[in-house]
Design an enzyme around this catalytic site. Structure first.
Site, PDB file in Angstrom:
ATOM      1  CG  ASP A  20    -111.122  43.797 -47.655  1.00 51.53           C
ATOM      2  OD1 ASP A  20    -112.087  43.384 -48.154  1.00 51.53           O
ATOM      3  OD2 ASP A  20    -110.975  44.933 -47.638  1.00 51.53           O
ATOM      4  CD  GLU A 276    -118.132  39.573 -44.314  1.00 53.43           C
ATOM      5  OE1 GLU A 276    -118.374  40.022 -45.144  1.00 53.43           O
ATOM      6  OE2 GLU A 276    -117.875  38.505 -44.047  1.00 53.43           O
TER       7      GLU A 276
HETATM    8  O1  TRH Z   1    -112.728  48.007 -41.059  1.00 59.16           O
HETATM    9  P1  TRH Z   1    -113.856  47.595 -41.807  1.00 59.16           P
HETATM   10  O2  TRH Z   1    -114.859  48.713 -42.233  1.00 59.16           O
HETATM   11  O3  TRH Z   1    -113.573  46.769 -42.946  1.00 59.16           O
HETATM   12  C1  TRH Z   1    -114.370  46.282 -43.996  1.00 59.16           C
HETATM   13  C2  TRH Z   1    -113.653  46.551 -45.322  1.00 59.16           C
HETATM   14  O4  TRH Z   1    -113.762  48.009 -45.479  1.00 59.16           O
HETATM   15  C3  TRH Z   1    -114.201  45.991 -46.598  1.00 59.16           C
HETATM   16  O5  TRH Z   1    -113.642  46.387 -47.886  1.00 59.16           O
HETATM   17  C4  TRH Z   1    -115.675  45.898 -46.668  1.00 59.16           C
HETATM   18  O6  TRH Z   1    -116.142  45.206 -47.839  1.00 59.16           O
HETATM   19  C5  TRH Z   1    -116.046  45.148 -45.367  1.00 59.16           C
HETATM   20  O7  TRH Z   1    -115.586  46.197 -44.454  1.00 59.16           O
HETATM   21  C6  TRH Z   1    -117.521  45.251 -45.236  1.00 59.16           C
HETATM   22  O8  TRH Z   1    -114.952  46.881 -40.652  1.00 59.16           O
HETATM   23  P2  TRH Z   1    -114.777  45.224 -40.129  1.00 59.16           P
HETATM   24  O9  TRH Z   1    -115.087  44.134 -41.149  1.00 59.16           O
HETATM   25  O10 TRH Z   1    -115.600  45.183 -38.797  1.00 59.16           O
HETATM   26  O11 TRH Z   1    -113.185  45.086 -39.978  1.00 59.16           O
HETATM   27  C7  TRH Z   1    -112.589  45.496 -38.588  1.00 59.16           C
HETATM   28  C8  TRH Z   1    -111.683  44.690 -38.153  1.00 59.16           C
HETATM   29  O12 TRH Z   1    -110.778  45.499 -37.250  1.00 59.16           O
HETATM   30  C9  TRH Z   1    -112.088  43.520 -37.611  1.00 59.16           C
HETATM   31  O13 TRH Z   1    -111.205  42.232 -37.922  1.00 59.16           O
HETATM   32  C10 TRH Z   1    -111.698  43.872 -35.964  1.00 59.16           C
HETATM   33  C11 TRH Z   1    -110.632  44.575 -36.142  1.00 59.16           C
HETATM   34  N1  TRH Z   1    -110.398  45.514 -34.984  1.00 59.16           N
HETATM   35  C12 TRH Z   1    -109.253  45.467 -34.322  1.00 59.16           C
HETATM   36  O14 TRH Z   1    -108.437  44.352 -34.554  1.00 59.16           O
HETATM   37  N2  TRH Z   1    -109.071  46.134 -33.101  1.00 59.16           N
HETATM   38  C13 TRH Z   1    -109.590  46.980 -32.847  1.00 59.16           C
HETATM   39  O15 TRH Z   1    -109.463  48.123 -31.972  1.00 59.16           O
HETATM   40  C14 TRH Z   1    -110.974  47.521 -33.407  1.00 59.16           C
HETATM   41  C15 TRH Z   1    -111.844  48.607 -33.418  1.00 59.16           C
HETATM   42  C16 TRH Z   1    -111.129  46.663 -34.946  1.00 59.16           C
END
Ligand code: TRH
Length: 384
Positions: A20, A276
């Protein structure tokens, strides 16, 4: 004299994890950097925000990061003049007092609900639909990101492809050195693993350990660590640890900021992603990927997964498409975990074709258009 910058407020309620706030932050940064807008980002969980952007102070009511005014969204909500454009990320309910203030503003702000990304066919039909507020003289518009030009498009920076190319040309050896690694050997596969807990994980690790060629897997610290520790039969795992089992070398790496995470996606041959934002970044990385859809009640995410898989593999040769689909579906619990070894072997056999396809897919993605451009165009038309 410079004209006044259009003001935008983006509201983000962190439900869980980092997606989010990850998306809201990427959007806010893009609007400031590429459209020169005055953006405030209201976030109700600055701890989660700091995890993906360490420069954020968790105890500041207001702070400026990358040109975005980051504001703590507290209850009761502060009294403030609403912006000209208001984005409600993922249906988070706006504070009542803010809604009232919006209704008193003339002209009323452009109010947009930014929805989750989905590859499902119904998305285009719902994109930009209005929904009048039941009481107040306000209209909310639904804005759906998506994979086709008739949707809101995808989050992507203008200079992303150039940045990636420069990284691959000049920074790759230094990137690997920070982990104490040389560039990969010719037959070695480097994989990144960003995942939720997953019953299919042990079978996949077994398959990697049994691979005929070396597999190096880099795992950012996160939810999957306890499961990895159990598979390794160790009590805990910390960033910096390296464990070898057969052909598999597991390396635990720090969770970095959003920009550095891109580097990991660009550097690896194959990326396991979730949610996402990481899913979209993996597509822009132009590398093969495996997506773990955010688990929903009654397996509603399987439909989302299949919709994306159908789109993603539409122009792949049939054998590669079957290999990709089987691996993704097993990773998402849609098949028997005992078949993981076979799925992995089939993917491995098609690796070169899948790599070529991932690069072509990344080019094709641009046809959907950029979410930031489309939001700005929509809002400016409404403001006229
Ligand atoms: O963390 P996610 O699983 O997040 C979401 C939320 O749970 C939300 O409620 C849900 O609806 C949605 O998924 C679909 O996965 P996402 O979207 O991939 O987000 C991860 C974020 O973390 C992304 O912006 C990249 C960041 N990230 C870093 O900044 N550094 C890192 O080392 C990693 C592995 C990720």
């Amino acid at each position: 004299m410079r004209s006044m910058r259009i003001t935008w407020d983006i509201f983000c309620n962190v439900i869980d994890n980092y997606g989010d706030v990850g998306i809201a932050w990427r959007l806010a940064r893009g609007l400031v950097k590429e459209h020169d807008l005055a953006v405030r980002l209201w976030v109700d969980d600055l701890q989660a925000f700091q995890h993906i952007w360490p420069a954020v102070a968790v105890d500041a009511d207001q702070q400026v990061c990358e040109g975005v005014r980051v504001c703590a969204w507290c209850t009761p909500f502060v009294t403030t003049e609403p912006a000209q454009v208001v984005i409600e990320a993922f249906g988070c309910a706006l504070p009542e007092s803010y809604l009232t203030a919006m209704s008193e503003r003339a002209p009323a702000p452009v109010w947009i609900n930014l929805e989750y990304l989905s590859a499902e066919a119904w998305v285009a039909g719902h994109h930009r639909l209005p929904s009048p507020h039941p009481r107040l003289p306000l209209t909310k518009y639904f804005f759906f990101p998506g994979y086709t030009p008739d949707t809101g498009g995808l989050l992507v920076e203008n200079d992303l492809a150039d940045k990636r190319a420069t990284f691959l040309d000049t920074h790759l050896p230094a990137f690997w050195r920070q982990f104490g690694l040389e560039p990969p050997a010719t037959d070695e596969l480097r994989v990144s693993l960003f995942a939720y807990e997953n019953p299919a994980l042990p079978a996949l690790l077994d398959a990697w350990a049994a691979d005929a060629r070396p597999v190096t897997c880099l795992v950012p610290v996160g939810r999957v660590i306890p499961q990895l520790a159990a598979w390794l039969e160790v009590s805990d795992l910390k960033a910096g640890e390296v464990h070898q089992r057969g052909a598999l070398q597991l390396r635990i790496v720090p969770f970095t900021d959003q920009d550095a995470y891109d580097h990991l996606l660009w550097a690896c041959h194959l990326n396991f992603v979730r949610g996402e934002d990481s899913c979209v970044r993996a597509q822009w990385a132009a590398r093969p990927m495996v997506w773990q859809a955010y688990p929903q009640d009654e397996q509603a995410h399987w439909e989302k997964l299949d919709a994306f898989l159908t789109r993603y593999t539409a122009d792949m040769d049939g054998v590669s498409a079957d290999a990709v689909s089987a691996l993704w579906r097993h990773w998402n619990g849609m098949g028997d975990a005992a078949e993981m070894a076979r799925c992995w072997a089939n993917w491995r056999a098609r690796q070169t074709a899948i790599e070529q396809y991932a690069a072509a897919w990344c080019d094709r993605l641009r046809l959907a258009g950029r979410l930031t451009d489309k939001l700005v165009e929509f809002a400016e038309n409404k403001l006229k």
